[in-house]
Design a protein around this motif. Structure first.
Motif, PDB file in Angstrom:
ATOM      1  N   VAL A  94       4.270 114.239   5.366  1.00 31.24           N
ATOM      2  CA  VAL A  94       3.250 114.763   4.457  1.00 31.24           C
ATOM      3  C   VAL A  94       2.814 113.698   3.459  1.00 31.24           C
ATOM      4  CG1 VAL A  94       2.872 116.384   2.556  1.00 31.24           C
ATOM      5  CG2 VAL A  94       3.882 117.180   4.687  1.00 31.24           C
ATOM      6  N   VAL A  97       0.526 111.171   5.296  1.00 34.45           N
ATOM      7  CA  VAL A  97      -0.768 111.760   5.649  1.00 34.45           C
ATOM      8  C   VAL A  97      -1.652 111.948   4.422  1.00 34.45           C
ATOM      9  CG1 VAL A  97      -1.815 113.953   6.356  1.00 34.45           C
ATOM     10  CG2 VAL A  97      -0.083 112.865   7.799  1.00 34.45           C
ATOM     11  N   GLN A  98      -1.062 112.452   3.351  1.00 33.99           N
ATOM     12  CA  GLN A  98      -1.880 112.763   2.177  1.00 33.99           C
ATOM     13  C   GLN A  98      -2.173 111.541   1.313  1.00 33.99           C
ATOM     14  OE1 GLN A  98       0.317 116.256   0.613  1.00 33.99           O
ATOM     15  NE2 GLN A  98      -1.380 117.482   1.415  1.00 33.99           N
ATOM     16  N   HIS A 101      -5.706 110.885   3.869  1.00 28.87           N
ATOM     17  CA  HIS A 101      -6.604 111.899   4.428  1.00 28.87           C
ATOM     18  C   HIS A 101      -7.536 112.437   3.345  1.00 28.87           C
ATOM     19  CE1 HIS A 101      -7.113 114.979   7.813  1.00 28.87           C
ATOM     20  NE2 HIS A 101      -8.043 115.265   6.902  1.00 28.87           N
ATOM     21  N   GLN A 135      -9.716 110.696  11.229  1.00 28.06           N
ATOM     22  CA  GLN A 135      -8.553 111.006  10.401  1.00 28.06           C
ATOM     23  C   GLN A 135      -7.816 112.262  10.867  1.00 28.06           C
ATOM     24  OE1 GLN A 135      -9.627 111.341   6.264  1.00 28.06           O
ATOM     25  NE2 GLN A 135     -10.720 113.259   6.510  1.00 28.06           N
ATOM     26  N   THR A 139      -3.910 112.193  11.610  1.00 29.16           N
ATOM     27  CA  THR A 139      -3.020 113.084  10.867  1.00 29.16           C
ATOM     28  C   THR A 139      -2.146 113.910  11.808  1.00 29.16           C
ATOM     29  OG1 THR A 139      -4.383 113.215   8.889  1.00 29.16           O
ATOM     30  CG2 THR A 139      -3.015 115.129   9.378  1.00 29.16           C
ATOM     31  N   THR A 261      -7.077 114.285  -1.413  1.00 29.78           N
ATOM     32  CA  THR A 261      -6.589 114.677  -0.094  1.00 29.78           C
ATOM     33  C   THR A 261      -7.118 116.065   0.276  1.00 29.78           C
ATOM     34  OG1 THR A 261      -4.605 114.656   1.297  1.00 29.78           O
ATOM     35  CG2 THR A 261      -4.446 115.808  -0.795  1.00 29.78           C
ATOM     36  N   THR A 265      -4.956 119.385   5.119  1.00 28.39           N
ATOM     37  CA  THR A 265      -3.659 118.747   5.370  1.00 28.39           C
ATOM     38  C   THR A 265      -2.510 119.719   5.111  1.00 28.39           C
ATOM     39  OG1 THR A 265      -3.626 117.841   3.105  1.00 28.39           O
ATOM     40  CG2 THR A 265      -4.495 116.429   4.850  1.00 28.39           C
ATOM     41  N   TYR A 268      -2.299 121.664   8.380  1.00 26.17           N
ATOM     42  CA  TYR A 268      -1.664 120.855   9.423  1.00 26.17           C
ATOM     43  C   TYR A 268      -0.174 120.695   9.158  1.00 26.17           C
ATOM     44  CZ  TYR A 268      -6.315 119.522  11.112  1.00 26.17           C
ATOM     45  OH  TYR A 268      -7.587 119.545  11.625  1.00 26.17           O
ATOM     46  N   ALA A 279       2.925 119.457   0.327  1.00 22.14           N
ATOM     47  CA  ALA A 279       1.519 119.364   0.706  1.00 22.14           C
ATOM     48  C   ALA A 279       0.634 120.100  -0.296  1.00 22.14           C
ATOM     49  CB  ALA A 279       1.311 119.922   2.116  1.00 22.14           C
TER      50      ALA A 279
END
Length: 302
Positions: A94, A97-98, A101, A135, A139, A261, A265, A268, A279
């Protein structure tokens, strides 16, 4: 509206959405309806009208796409290095990704349209499409790989091609290439719908923000905020400067990449083994921080 007015508008509507959710005015059902209207109607209308009304040569700028890809992958690489030692895979995935994204659709494109308009919005629409095709797969890949998640990746990626924004972008670019005209009444209706993109998106994002859980590691949240809201925009500014991009390309590229972000996300992360609490906290923190950081970014590109 000028820059300060736009950001004040952004902050007020985020706050209204947040408050409306917590007093019960924007419950799950109403939030879902607003989200669907923004995603299936207002954003596609904005994408189509911004691209169909501009020449294809003005929109399809190679440095815009190359710069976007370079910044996205660079931010992902930096995020991986910084967060590689996080305690658990769910937290690590996480955090990575963040850190890269971006909320290109519900915040990026509407804010660009409200701030600059014209060809800058058309280029931002192109980046929205490129971002969805770049992206989102990245992700999903990171979350599946780090968490060893059991997911139907083909089905997840297949959903991309039913994305109404991508459909609207394709039709808009095709209309531009062929010089097709839209009847005046229809065009006026689409422009009216497009004007709803920013206020509705801000209400939806505000309603999605949550501070309910305090069990997250705030040092991790702080590092994500620093990477996403400070490091990534800085990489974008340097990249488009080194590419000698024109003003409209720099404005579209840097501002879109400076967005917080994305709320998606969290979805996901929840589906693919990520830490949902982290997240949620990162979405909240980067969105709130973006009010100040976007103002700083605009000082460089405006």
């Amino acid at each position: 509206m000028d820059v300060v007015s736009n950001l004040a508008f952004l902050l007020v509507l985020l706050a209204v959405g947040f408050a409306a959710r917590h007093v019960g005015l924007l419950n799950d059902a109403r939030s879902d309806r607003l989200t669907q209207f923004a995603f299936y109607v207002a954003l596609p209308a904005l994408v189509f009208t911004s691209t169909a009304s501009k020449s294809l040569a003005a929109v399809l700028e190679p440095r815009l796409v190359l710069g976007f890809w370079f910044v996205l992958l660079s931010a992902a690489a930096v995020g991986w290095v910084v967060h590689r030692r996080e305690s658990t895979p769910s937290v690590r995935s996480v955090a990575v990704v963040q850190s890269y994204h971006c909320n290109l659709g519900f915040l990026g494109l509407p804010i660009v349209a409200a701030t600059f308009g014209g060809v800058v919005t058309a280029k931002a629409s192109l980046l929205l499409g490129i971002g969805a095709l770049t992206q989102v797969p990245l992700t999903i890949a990171v979350l599946v790989f780090v968490n060893n998640a059991d997911a139907n990746v083909r089905a997840e990626l297949g959903n991309l091609f039913a994305n109404p924004v991508l459909v609207a972008l394709s039709i808009g670019l095709l209309s531009s290439a062929l010089g097709l005209s839209v009847p005046g009444l229809v065009w006026s209706g689409l422009e009216t719908l497009a004007e709803f993109a920013l206020p509705i998106a801000l209400l939806v994002v505000g309603a999605s923000l949550s501070l309910d859980d305090t069990s997250v590691d705030f040092s991790t949240v702080g590092s994500v905020v620093a990477l996403k809201m400070l490091v990534m925009p800085a990489i974008a500014l340097v990249t488009f400067s080194l590419l000698s991009a024109d003003v409209s390309t720099t404005r579209a590229g840097v501002l879109m990449l400076a967005m917080p972000t994305a709320v998606s996300t969290f979805i996901y992360a929840t589906e693919l083994g990520g830490d949902a609490n982290l997240a949620s906290a990162n979405v909240f923190a980067t969105t709130v921080a973006s009010v100040g950081t976007i103002l700083a970014v605009l000082q460089f590109v405006a």
